[in-house]
Design a protein around this motif. Sequence first.
Motif, PDB file in Angstrom:
ATOM      1  N   VAL A   1       0.851  -1.200   0.000  1.00  0.00           N
ATOM      2  CA  VAL A   1       0.000   0.000   0.000  1.00  0.00           C
ATOM      3  C   VAL A   1       0.882   1.244   0.000  1.00  0.00           C
ATOM      4  O   VAL A   1       0.632   2.201  -0.746  1.00  0.00           O
ATOM      5  CB  VAL A   1      -0.952  -0.016   1.212  1.00  0.00           C
ATOM      6  N   THR A   2       1.948   1.229   0.818  1.00  0.00           N
ATOM      7  CA  THR A   2       2.814   2.417   0.853  1.00  0.00           C
ATOM      8  C   THR A   2       3.522   2.605  -0.475  1.00  0.00           C
ATOM      9  O   THR A   2       3.702   3.728  -0.929  1.00  0.00           O
ATOM     10  CB  THR A   2       3.848   2.350   1.988  1.00  0.00           C
TER      11      THR A   2
ATOM     12  N   LEU B   1       1.157   4.302  -2.909  1.00  0.00           N
ATOM     13  CA  LEU B   1       1.046   5.743  -2.658  1.00  0.00           C
ATOM     14  C   LEU B   1       2.341   6.473  -3.027  1.00  0.00           C
ATOM     15  O   LEU B   1       2.316   7.615  -3.470  1.00  0.00           O
ATOM     16  CB  LEU B   1       0.687   6.010  -1.190  1.00  0.00           C
ATOM     17  N   PHE B   2       3.475   5.818  -2.835  1.00  0.00           N
ATOM     18  CA  PHE B   2       4.771   6.421  -3.165  1.00  0.00           C
ATOM     19  C   PHE B   2       4.830   6.733  -4.647  1.00  0.00           C
ATOM     20  O   PHE B   2       5.089   7.863  -5.070  1.00  0.00           O
ATOM     21  CB  PHE B   2       5.863   5.432  -2.750  1.00  0.00           C
TER      22      PHE B   2
ATOM     23  N   MET C   1      12.228  10.393 -13.624  1.00  0.00           N
ATOM     24  CA  MET C   1      11.881  10.120 -12.214  1.00  0.00           C
ATOM     25  C   MET C   1      11.107   8.819 -12.111  1.00  0.00           C
ATOM     26  O   MET C   1      11.393   7.972 -11.271  1.00  0.00           O
ATOM     27  CB  MET C   1      11.009  11.246 -11.642  1.00  0.00           C
TER      28      MET C   1
ATOM     29  N   PHE D   1      13.422  11.816   4.608  1.00  0.00           N
ATOM     30  CA  PHE D   1      13.080  10.664   3.774  1.00  0.00           C
ATOM     31  C   PHE D   1      13.319   9.373   4.546  1.00  0.00           C
ATOM     32  O   PHE D   1      12.457   8.483   4.601  1.00  0.00           O
ATOM     33  CB  PHE D   1      13.936  10.705   2.499  1.00  0.00           C
TER      34      PHE D   1
ATOM     35  N   ILE E   1       6.569   4.505   8.653  1.00  0.00           N
ATOM     36  CA  ILE E   1       5.821   3.526   7.867  1.00  0.00           C
ATOM     37  C   ILE E   1       5.937   2.138   8.481  1.00  0.00           C
ATOM     38  O   ILE E   1       4.938   1.416   8.640  1.00  0.00           O
ATOM     39  CB  ILE E   1       6.340   3.507   6.416  1.00  0.00           C
TER      40      ILE E   1
ATOM     41  N   VAL F   1       0.596   4.827   7.180  1.00  0.00           N
ATOM     42  CA  VAL F   1       0.883   3.993   6.017  1.00  0.00           C
ATOM     43  C   VAL F   1       0.448   4.664   4.719  1.00  0.00           C
ATOM     44  O   VAL F   1       1.103   4.553   3.687  1.00  0.00           O
ATOM     45  CB  VAL F   1       0.199   2.627   6.219  1.00  0.00           C
ATOM     46  N   LEU F   2      -0.653   5.400   4.760  1.00  0.00           N
ATOM     47  CA  LEU F   2      -1.154   6.006   3.526  1.00  0.00           C
ATOM     48  C   LEU F   2      -0.500   7.343   3.215  1.00  0.00           C
ATOM     49  O   LEU F   2      -0.343   7.702   2.055  1.00  0.00           O
ATOM     50  CB  LEU F   2      -2.672   6.193   3.628  1.00  0.00           C
TER      51      LEU F   2
ATOM     52  N   PRO G   1       4.256   7.832   2.566  1.00  0.00           N
ATOM     53  CA  PRO G   1       4.903   7.658   1.265  1.00  0.00           C
ATOM     54  C   PRO G   1       4.823   8.902   0.390  1.00  0.00           C
ATOM     55  O   PRO G   1       5.723   9.156  -0.412  1.00  0.00           O
ATOM     56  CB  PRO G   1       4.135   6.507   0.613  1.00  0.00           C
ATOM     57  N   VAL G   2       3.735   9.666   0.517  1.00  0.00           N
ATOM     58  CA  VAL G   2       3.614  10.858  -0.319  1.00  0.00           C
ATOM     59  C   VAL G   2       4.615  11.915   0.146  1.00  0.00           C
ATOM     60  O   VAL G   2       5.189  12.633  -0.673  1.00  0.00           O
ATOM     61  CB  VAL G   2       2.175  11.394  -0.307  1.00  0.00           C
TER      62      VAL G   2
ATOM     63  N   ALA H   1       7.462  11.100   1.339  1.00  0.00           N
ATOM     64  CA  ALA H   1       8.723  10.565   0.834  1.00  0.00           C
ATOM     65  C   ALA H   1       8.939  10.992  -0.605  1.00  0.00           C
ATOM     66  O   ALA H   1      10.024  11.462  -0.975  1.00  0.00           O
ATOM     67  CB  ALA H   1       8.729   9.041   0.949  1.00  0.00           C
ATOM     68  N   ILE H   2       7.915  10.847  -1.455  1.00  0.00           N
ATOM     69  CA  ILE H   2       8.109  11.212  -2.856  1.00  0.00           C
ATOM     70  C   ILE H   2       8.279  12.725  -2.985  1.00  0.00           C
ATOM     71  O   ILE H   2       9.026  13.203  -3.836  1.00  0.00           O
ATOM     72  CB  ILE H   2       6.955  10.678  -3.745  1.00  0.00           C
TER      73      ILE H   2
ATOM     74  N   LEU I   1      11.800  13.561  -2.070  1.00  0.00           N
ATOM     75  CA  LEU I   1      12.658  13.029  -3.119  1.00  0.00           C
ATOM     76  C   LEU I   1      12.639  13.960  -4.327  1.00  0.00           C
ATOM     77  O   LEU I   1      13.675  14.295  -4.908  1.00  0.00           O
ATOM     78  CB  LEU I   1      12.183  11.628  -3.515  1.00  0.00           C
ATOM     79  N   LEU I   2      11.441  14.407  -4.704  1.00  0.00           N
ATOM     80  CA  LEU I   2      11.324  15.336  -5.826  1.00  0.00           C
ATOM     81  C   LEU I   2      12.035  16.648  -5.519  1.00  0.00           C
ATOM     82  O   LEU I   2      12.671  17.248  -6.391  1.00  0.00           O
ATOM     83  CB  LEU I   2       9.856  15.596  -6.155  1.00  0.00           C
TER      84      LEU I   2
ATOM     85  N   HIS J   1       0.709  20.985  -2.687  1.00  0.00           N
ATOM     86  CA  HIS J   1      -0.291  19.912  -2.683  1.00  0.00           C
ATOM     87  C   HIS J   1       0.320  18.624  -2.168  1.00  0.00           C
ATOM     88  O   HIS J   1      -0.228  17.958  -1.295  1.00  0.00           O
ATOM     89  CB  HIS J   1      -0.838  19.669  -4.091  1.00  0.00           C
ATOM     90  N   PHE J   2       1.461  18.243  -2.724  1.00  0.00           N
ATOM     91  CA  PHE J   2       2.113  17.007  -2.309  1.00  0.00           C
ATOM     92  C   PHE J   2       2.524  17.085  -0.850  1.00  0.00           C
ATOM     93  O   PHE J   2       2.347  16.128  -0.090  1.00  0.00           O
ATOM     94  CB  PHE J   2       3.363  16.743  -3.157  1.00  0.00           C
TER      95      PHE J   2
ATOM     96  N   PHE K   1      -0.526  16.951   1.463  1.00  0.00           N
ATOM     97  CA  PHE K   1      -1.236  15.679   1.424  1.00  0.00           C
ATOM     98  C   PHE K   1      -0.732  14.765   2.534  1.00  0.00           C
ATOM     99  O   PHE K   1      -1.492  14.002   3.116  1.00  0.00           O
ATOM    100  CB  PHE K   1      -1.070  14.978   0.065  1.00  0.00           C
TER     101      PHE K   1
ATOM    102  N   PHE L   1      -7.686  13.095   5.354  1.00  0.00           N
ATOM    103  CA  PHE L   1      -6.975  13.050   4.074  1.00  0.00           C
ATOM    104  C   PHE L   1      -7.576  13.990   3.044  1.00  0.00           C
ATOM    105  O   PHE L   1      -7.016  14.144   1.963  1.00  0.00           O
ATOM    106  CB  PHE L   1      -7.019  11.631   3.502  1.00  0.00           C
TER     107      PHE L   1
END
Lengths: 218, 579, 100
Positions: free
Chosen positions: A37-38, A41-42, A157, B178, B185, B223-224, B227-228, B230-231, B234-235, B260-261, B264, B311
Motif C-alpha cells: 500500500v505504501t 502511494l509512493f 523520475m 526521507f 511507515i 501507512v497512507l 509515502p507521499v 517521501a516522494i 525526493l522530488l 499539494h504534495f 497531502f 486526508f
Amino acid sequence: MSETSAVKERPEHLKHYFVDSDQQFDAAKMGMWVFLVTEILFFGGLFAAYIVYRSWYPELYLQASTELNTFWGTVNTAVLIGSSLTVAMAIRSAQLNQIKGLIINLWITISLAFIFMVIKFFEYTHKFEKGIFPGEYYTYEGIAHEKANIFFSIYYMMTGLHGVHVLIGIGLMIFLVVKAKKGAFSSAYYTPVEITGLYWHLVDVIWIFLFPLLYLID
Amino acid sequence: MATTDASNIKRLQVRRFKPDESPKEHYLNAEKGLWSWLTSVDHKRIGLMYLASIAFFFLLGGILALVLRTELLSPARSFIDADVYNQIFTLHGAIMIFFFLVPSVPAALGNFVLPLQLGAKDVAFPRLNLASFYIYTIGAIFTLIAIFTGGIDTGWTFYTPYSAETSTNVMMMTLGIFILGFSSILTGVNFIVTIHKMRAPGLTWNKLPLMLWALYATSIIQVLATPVLAITVLLLAMERALGIGIFDPALGGDPVLYQHFFWFYSHPAVYIMIVPGFGVISEVISTFSRKTVFGYWAIALSSLAIAFIGFLVWGHHMFTAGQSSLASMVFSFLTFLVGIPTGIKIFNWLATMYKGSIDMKTPMLYAMVFLFLFTIGGFTGIMLGALVVDIHLHDTYYVVAHFHYVMMGGMVMAFLAGIHYWWPKMFGKMYNEFWAKIACGIIFIGFNMTFLPQFIMGAQGMPRRYYNYIDQFQPFHQFSTAGSYVLGVGFLIMATYLIHSLLRGKKAGSNPWGSRALEWQTSSPAPHHNFEHTPVIVNGPYDYHKPMSEFQLGIAHSHNGHHEGEKVDVETGTAQEKA
Amino acid sequence: MSGHHISSAKFLWSVGSALFFLTFITVAVTWVQIPAPWNIVVAIGIAAVKATIVVAFFMNLWWDSKFNSMLFVMSIIFFLLLIGITLLDTLYRVDPTPAF
C-alpha cells in the motif's frame, strides 16, 4: 494445529510470539500487503505529477513521447510479465517442496529482471547521446516545445525510481537463492519467497501502468 | 487451546493469574548490558529507547524555542541575526514535528503498551521494530549533520522555489526526513498486523481498548500518508540536484504542486500526532473516573473517521497560495466536517466523567488540561478553516497559537498524561505526586501565558516567522516570552522528579491505579515476555462494575500443563468461557 | 490451513499468456485512432485489467483473506483522492484579472 501441552516441539522457523505457523505466515503476508500500500502511494505521487502536467501540456506529451522507443518498451513489458510468471512458478515450487525448481525459477526471474535493466540502460544512454538529460542538463533541440524538459524529468523520475525497485528486487531474489541453497525453505516454510514474490508482482504492476502512459501516447 | 469444537465456539479452561507484586525478574533486568539494549527486539525496550530519543529532541526543540522567544523580546536584533533566526525557527519546527511529535505516542508509548494491551508477547515483527528505531536514529543523524553543515532556513515546510534555491543544506535535511519516513511507515505496518493477528483469546474488536483503536487509526494514516511525503522530499532533492523543474515556474513547473504534495502528507500528519493522544485520554479518563467510556463505538469509529476525512482537507493550508477558488471552497467545507468526530470525542469524555468516581491523580490532571487546551485549539482551527477568515489570518501568529494549542496543549499534554499513567508499568516506580501536580500547574500557566496573547497578536496582524515587528506588538511578545520561561521551569521540575523516581522512587505495585486494562494485570515492571500465561478476555475493557478477578484470567494449562481440568475461581461462577 | 493456495502450472501459464495477449492488445490499440480523451480511458482500462489479473491470480488475492484485498482497494481509492482533489485545483485555475 493445536497446542496440547507446553512440551510440544515447535518448528524452528516458528517465533515464540506466534501461536502457530499459519498465524506467522498470514501475519507476514498481511505485513507485506500493508507495505505494498505504501509503495502504491509512493509511486502515486509521481503519477499525480504526470497527470497534472499532462492535463496542462497535452501536445508536449504527444510530441515528447515519440522519442521513446515503443518496440523496446513492449519488449520490456513482456520481460517483466514473464518474470512475474516465473516468480509465481518459484513460489509454486516452494509450496511443493521442489527446492531445485525454486532455485531455477528464481534464477530465471533474476535473469529476466537483469535483461529489463540492460534494455533500460540502452534506452537511457541513447537518450543521453541526444542530449535528453533530466532537469537543467537537458539540451536536446529536437522537440519543438519549450517545456520538453518537464516531460523527460517526469519520465526519468518514474522509470528511474521503478528501476531502483527492480534492482532491489534482484538483490532480494539473489538473497533468496543463497538461502534456498542452504536449505532454509520447504513446503512448511517459504514465507520470504512468498513476500518477495508479492513485492516483485507490484513492481510488474507499476510498469504495466508506466508503459502505456509514457510510451504509447498516440 | 484445550479443545476445539466443530463450531466457531472454542471452549477454554481458564483460571485466575494474580500478578506478582514484587517481581525479581522483569524486562529491565532480563538481559544486562548496553549491547543487550541496543540489539533488543523486546518492544518494551525499544519503546524506552524511543522515549529517550524523543525526550532528547524535545529538549533540543524546546531550547530552540526559548532562544526564539528571547530574540523576540524586542523588535529588530536582540542578540541573533535574521538569517540565524530563520534557521532556528525552521529547526524548531522540523525537530518538534518529525523527531518528537510524530513518533511520540506511537513509537514510544505505543510500542510499549500495544502488545501488553493485546495480551501478546510482542509485536508481529520485532526485528522490524528494532530496524524502525535505527532508521529513526539514522534520519536523526542526517538532520543533525544538516544543522551543523549550513543549517536550513526554509521553514519546516520547505516550500519551493526558495527551498530549491537556498544555499543552506536542504539536501541533507530532506534526506534525513526521507529516511525518517520509513521508520514511521514500518511502525505503522507492525501495529496494523499486530492488532489484526495477535489479539489474546476473547479479545474481539468490540472489546478492543480505545488506545488500540487510536493506534490502529494512526497506523492507517501513517501507512497512507508518509509515502507521499517521501516522494515529495525526493522530488525536492532531485529539483536541487538536477533542476528537474517540476516545481519551478521558470522551467514550466508549478510551486503550488509542491504544496499539494507536501500537505497531502502533512495534514494527515497532524492527525498522526493527535489521534494516539486521544487514545491515551480515553484510557486515563476511564481509569480515573472508574467508569466505562461513554459511547465506546462513537469514539472508536470517530478515530477512523478522523483518519479518513483528515486526508481530504489538506488544501486549507493553501487558501492564499494561488489555489483555484473551487478547490478552496471544497477544502473549507471538508475542514468543517473533520471537526465533528473530534467534537464527538470531547463530549463523550465529559459524559464518561459524569457520575464517575473521579480520582484526581496526575495523569487525570493532564487529561483535564488536555480537554481545556485542545478544545481551544480545535475551535480556533475551525475558525481558520473558514475560507474568508483565513485570508486575513493566514501566516499570522493566530495560526501559530492555534497549532501550539492543539499540538502542545493537546498532544504534549496527552503524552504527559500517558507518561505519568504508564510510568509505574514501565519502571516499577512511582514519582512524587505532589511535585508532579505542581509541575502540571506551572506548565498550564506557562503555556497559556505563552500562547494566548499570540491569538490576539495574530488577529491584529502580527505575521509569523518574522524576526522584526512593529512596536504595538512588543507587550504581547514580552508576555509570551515570560510565559515560555515559566514553561521551561515546569519541564525542569518534571525532569527532576522523574529522574528522582528512577533512582529512588517508591516501588509500584502491579496496578497502582486500579485499572481494568490488561497491561495492569501483569507485574510492574512488566515481565520479559509480558505475561506468564496466555490472557483470556471475557469483559469489555472498561467494565469497572465487574470484579478485578475477571480481568486476570488466562488459559489454565498453557504454561506447564499441570492445571488441566482445574475450575476457575471467578465470582460469577462459570467455569468455561466462550472465546 | 489458511492462505496456502497452490496454483497448477497450467493455470499460471494461462494467466501469463493472457497477460502477453493483453500487452499485444495494448500496443495494437494505438494503431487505431481513438479521439481524446477516450484513448487514455482505453489505455488505462486495459492496463487496469492486466493489473487486476496480476493482483488476483499471481498475487493470489482471489483466494486470500478479504482484508488484504481491502488494503489494496483502499490504496487505489486514496490515490484517486490525491489526484482527484489536486485536479480540482490545477484544472480550475483562472488567471485573476486585476480590478484596478
